[in-house]
Motif scaffolding. Structure first.
Motif, mmCIF file in Angstrom:
data_model
loop_
_atom_site.group_PDB
_atom_site.id
_atom_site.type_symbol
_atom_site.label_atom_id
_atom_site.label_comp_id
_atom_site.label_asym_id
_atom_site.label_seq_id
_atom_site.Cartn_x
_atom_site.Cartn_y
_atom_site.Cartn_z
ATOM 1 N N GLY A 37 0.802 -1.215 0.000
ATOM 2 C CA GLY A 37 0.000 0.000 0.000
ATOM 3 C C GLY A 37 0.836 1.267 0.000
ATOM 4 N N LEU A 38 0.163 2.407 -0.018
ATOM 5 C CA LEU A 38 0.807 3.715 -0.081
ATOM 6 C C LEU A 38 1.709 3.940 1.133
ATOM 7 C CD1 LEU A 38 1.021 6.518 -1.477
ATOM 8 C CD2 LEU A 38 -0.898 7.233 -0.029
ATOM 9 N N GLY A 39 2.990 4.211 0.884
ATOM 10 C CA GLY A 39 3.929 4.484 1.959
ATOM 11 C C GLY A 39 4.424 3.257 2.688
ATOM 12 N N TYR A 64 10.603 3.142 -2.125
ATOM 13 C CA TYR A 64 9.841 2.789 -0.919
ATOM 14 C C TYR A 64 10.558 1.766 -0.046
ATOM 15 C CZ TYR A 64 5.782 5.384 -2.449
ATOM 16 O OH TYR A 64 4.942 6.402 -2.809
ATOM 17 N N LEU A 77 3.860 7.694 -11.311
ATOM 18 C CA LEU A 77 3.068 6.465 -11.376
ATOM 19 C C LEU A 77 3.373 5.653 -12.627
ATOM 20 C CD1 LEU A 77 0.766 4.648 -10.384
ATOM 21 C CD2 LEU A 77 -0.846 6.233 -11.463
ATOM 22 N N SER A 106 -4.804 -2.137 -1.082
ATOM 23 C CA SER A 106 -5.020 -0.695 -1.159
ATOM 24 C C SER A 106 -4.387 -0.140 -2.443
ATOM 25 C CB SER A 106 -4.459 -0.029 0.097
ATOM 26 O OG SER A 106 -4.941 1.282 0.260
ATOM 27 N N LEU A 107 -3.386 0.721 -2.348
ATOM 28 C CA LEU A 107 -2.727 1.206 -3.556
ATOM 29 C C LEU A 107 -2.162 0.050 -4.372
ATOM 30 C CD1 LEU A 107 -0.535 4.239 -4.165
ATOM 31 C CD2 LEU A 107 0.509 2.018 -4.542
ATOM 32 N N SER A 148 -4.638 9.228 0.674
ATOM 33 C CA SER A 148 -4.012 9.806 -0.526
ATOM 34 C C SER A 148 -4.298 11.297 -0.639
ATOM 35 C CB SER A 148 -4.504 9.089 -1.785
ATOM 36 O OG SER A 148 -4.089 7.752 -1.802
ATOM 37 N N VAL A 194 6.087 9.558 -1.483
ATOM 38 C CA VAL A 194 4.707 9.279 -1.074
ATOM 39 C C VAL A 194 3.754 10.332 -1.639
ATOM 40 C CG1 VAL A 194 3.179 8.962 0.909
ATOM 41 C CG2 VAL A 194 5.544 8.157 1.027
ATOM 42 N N LEU A 197 3.211 9.902 -5.518
ATOM 43 C CA LEU A 197 2.314 8.802 -5.863
ATOM 44 C C LEU A 197 0.886 9.121 -5.441
ATOM 45 C CD1 LEU A 197 2.193 6.128 -7.230
ATOM 46 C CD2 LEU A 197 2.956 5.010 -5.128
ATOM 47 N N SER A 198 0.720 9.808 -4.315
ATOM 48 C CA SER A 198 -0.620 10.225 -3.889
ATOM 49 C C SER A 198 -1.257 11.145 -4.921
ATOM 50 C CB SER A 198 -0.540 10.934 -2.539
ATOM 51 O OG SER A 198 -0.049 10.093 -1.527
ATOM 52 N N MET A 201 -2.198 9.243 -8.063
ATOM 53 C CA MET A 201 -3.372 8.400 -7.865
ATOM 54 C C MET A 201 -4.659 9.227 -7.814
ATOM 55 S SD MET A 201 -3.171 5.202 -7.937
ATOM 56 C CE MET A 201 -2.107 3.769 -7.758
#
Length: 282
Positions: A37-39, A64, A77, A106-107, A148, A194, A197-198, A201
């Motif tokens: 997932g994110l982060g 990451y 992305l 999630s992501l 996000s 982070v 990518l947020s 997305m």
């Protein structure tokens, strides 16, 4: 690809493009790819990989890695999709006798949606034969993107206020504990990665509506023999609209859906992962 560090039967590898991953090798008939997932990072799956007797690989998205907080410019992305697709294609070729399973949280579930788009659009490389795609809490529109949205709008040099705002959204003590555990993993990372990518997305998902989700999930059904959604309790308010969108794309009876009673982050608990994967890796 090379292997360096070892965590019991799990080893850490690195590709020529700099991607790092955790791998539990086995002569099993299946090969499962895990997307975080994110982060977060590949270590979210370390518990499962350490105890499974099947072949599994958890990928770290570029930038990451849990032990590197800075050093490369924010990765967009499109680059993440290209790198992940190439990785899956290469490892699948090297394990040609194994059935491929994709699992994303999630992501990471959104990443599977985008990998399917990439392969359906004729992206370079050989499309792997996928036995099953398992999506744990994928986004459906911007209404499911609380984290996000917070991170996309945060100060890239000082995200602490966004972290505090996120913790204040905890509905109860258990939710507070989950968010604190999550932020303990996010905080040491390069927040520029982070935030990038947020923001990407947020652009990928329109503010509302569910047909975008139905169309993107349909792409997954075209590359995977089995598709399964596993949803946390908070998705109960979205389920009817999600099913309707799936029906409009002819997937009402081809995609299995499980609405659980657990918290978002509990979906990647080791026991939950074992249960979700059992029908496809046993």
């Amino acid at each position: 690809m090379t292997s360096a560090l070892a965590f019991g039967q799990v080893t850490e590898g690195r590709t020529s493009t700099g991607l790092r991953y955790l791998e539990r090798k086995s002569d099993s008939d299946t090969l499962t790819f895990f997307f975080h997932g994110l982060g977060l990072d590949a270590t979210d799956y370390l518990g499962y990989l350490s105890h499974t007797d099947t072949h599994g690989i958890a990928l770290n998205l570029r930038g990451y890695e849990p032990d590197r907080s800075a050093g490369i410019p924010p990765v967009p992305l499109a680059s993440h999709i290209r790198l992940a697709a190439s990785f899956v294609e290469q490892v699948s070729r090297e394990n040609a006798g194994k059935e491929v399973v994709l699992l994303g949280f999630s992501l990471g579930a959104d990443l599977i949606l985008q990998l399917a788009e990439h392969w359906q659009s004729g992206g370079r490389g050989e499309v792997p034969t996928v036995r099953a795609a398992l999506l744990l809490d994928p986004n459906v529109n911007q209404s499911t993107m609380t984290i996000s949205r917070l991170f996309a709008e945060a100060d890239p040099t000082d995200p602490v206020s966004a972290f505090k705002e996120l913790v204040n959204l905890a509905p109860d003590k258990d939710g507070f504990r989950s968010l604190c555990h999550y932020l303990a993993k996010v905080a040491p990372k390069d927040f520029g990665q982070v935030r990038q990518l947020s923001r990407d997305m947020i652009t990928y998902w329109r503010p509302d509506g569910y047909d975008q989700f139905g169309a993107r999930l349909h792409n997954v059904t075209r590359v995977a023999e089995h598709v399964r959604l596993v949803l946390s309790a908070s998705y109960g308010e979205h389920l009817s609209a999600m099913r309707a969108a799936m029906g409009r794309h002819g997937d009402a009876d081809t995609v299995s859906v499980e609405l659980t009673g657990v918290d978002h982050f509990d979906l990647i608990d080791e026991d939950r992962l074992t249960s979700v994967l059992a029908p496809f890796t046993g």
